[in-house]
Design an enzyme around this catalytic site. Structure first.
Site, short mmCIF file in Angstrom:
data_model
loop_
_atom_site.label_atom_id
_atom_site.label_comp_id
_atom_site.label_asym_id
_atom_site.label_seq_id
_atom_site.Cartn_x
_atom_site.Cartn_y
_atom_site.Cartn_z
N ASP A 8 2.40 3.61 -64.82
CA ASP A 8 1.08 3.65 -65.45
C ASP A 8 0.23 4.62 -64.61
O ASP A 8 0.75 5.32 -63.73
CB ASP A 8 0.47 2.25 -65.61
CG ASP A 8 0.12 1.60 -64.28
OD1 ASP A 8 0.36 2.23 -63.22
OD2 ASP A 8 -0.40 0.47 -64.29
N CYS A 65 3.79 1.01 -60.74
CA CYS A 65 2.38 0.79 -61.12
C CYS A 65 1.62 0.57 -59.82
O CYS A 65 2.11 0.91 -58.75
CB CYS A 65 2.22 -0.34 -62.14
SG CYS A 65 2.74 -1.98 -61.61
N THR A 67 0.85 -2.16 -58.20
CA THR A 67 1.54 -3.15 -57.36
C THR A 67 3.04 -3.21 -57.60
O THR A 67 3.77 -3.78 -56.78
CB THR A 67 1.00 -4.56 -57.66
OG1 THR A 67 1.22 -4.82 -59.05
CG2 THR A 67 -0.49 -4.66 -57.35
N HIS A 98 23.74 -7.52 -53.98
CA HIS A 98 23.83 -8.93 -54.40
C HIS A 98 23.41 -9.17 -55.85
O HIS A 98 23.95 -10.07 -56.49
CB HIS A 98 22.95 -9.80 -53.50
CG HIS A 98 23.43 -9.86 -52.09
ND1 HIS A 98 22.87 -10.68 -51.13
CD2 HIS A 98 24.43 -9.19 -51.45
CE1 HIS A 98 23.50 -10.52 -49.98
NE2 HIS A 98 24.45 -9.62 -50.15
N HIS A 133 28.97 -12.67 -55.77
CA HIS A 133 27.69 -12.22 -56.34
C HIS A 133 27.81 -11.98 -57.84
O HIS A 133 26.84 -12.16 -58.58
CB HIS A 133 27.21 -10.95 -55.62
CG HIS A 133 27.01 -11.17 -54.16
ND1 HIS A 133 26.06 -12.05 -53.67
CD2 HIS A 133 27.67 -10.68 -53.09
CE1 HIS A 133 26.12 -12.06 -52.35
NE2 HIS A 133 27.10 -11.24 -51.97
C1 RB5 Z 1 -3.69 -1.35 -63.12
O1 RB5 Z 1 -5.01 -1.50 -62.73
C2 RB5 Z 1 -2.84 -2.37 -62.38
O2 RB5 Z 1 -3.10 -3.63 -62.88
C3 RB5 Z 1 -1.39 -2.01 -62.57
O3 RB5 Z 1 -1.14 -0.72 -62.07
C4 RB5 Z 1 -0.38 -2.91 -61.89
O4 RB5 Z 1 -0.66 -3.09 -60.54
C5 RB5 Z 1 -0.13 -4.18 -62.58
O5 RB5 Z 1 0.66 -5.02 -62.19
#
Ligand code: RB5
Length: 145
Positions: A8, A65, A67, A98, A133
């Site tokens: 994203d 993304c 996170t 694994h 595994h």
């Molecule tokens: C976008 O603001 C953020 O929510 C996205 O990049 C991600 O971290 C979502 O899990």
């Protein structure tokens, strides 16, 4: 090996870094990431990668993304996908050995480009160990019905 990659907006910079790495490693990939700087919804960008891997069109997928969490949650809804959210090299190796993970998720806001490059290189170059595994991975597949 053919890789599908996406992100994203929150993962845009790291996606470009990883595409440069794939070029350096001579690994073929298709980019499903956003083509503009407009805000987008990460599930829309995780899905083509997850479906591409599940269908066998791609061997592996890489999702980024902010996170890595939203991407990994979405990808793991697709039958046949085993997406691992990874932010260290030990886990990158372990999840291939694994879990036979076929999609890797990372967060651009969590790690820097140097570590991300090491994670991707390790993850792409590590084989599944099979054996006990495989029995465990098969049990995950059975849960998908
Ligand atoms: C976008 O603001 C953020 O929510 C996205 O990049 C991600 O971290 C979502 O899990």
């Amino acid at each position: 090996m053919k890789v599908a990659i996406s992100s994203d907006l929150g993962g845009n910079n790291l996606r470009k870094e990883i595409m440069a790495l794939l070029d350096e490693l001579n690994i073929k990939y298709e980019d499903f990431g956003p083509k503009t700087d407009d805000s987008v919804d990460y599930p829309d960008y995780a899905l083509p990668v997850a479906e591409g891997v599940a269908s066998g069109k791609f061997d592996r997928g890489i999702l980024i993304c902010g996170t890595g969490i939203g991407m990994s949650i979405t990808a793991n809804k697709v039958k046949g996908v085993r997406c691992a959210l990874v932010h260290d090299v030990f886990s990158a190796k372990a999840t291939r050995c694994h879990n036979d993970s076929n999609v890797l998720a990372m967060g651009e806001r969590v790690i820097g480009p140097g570590l991300a490059r090491e994670i991707v290189t390790t993850w792409l170059n590590t084989d599944f160990e099979g054996g006990r595994h495989e029995r465990r991975v098969n049990k995950i597949t059975e849960l998908e019905g």
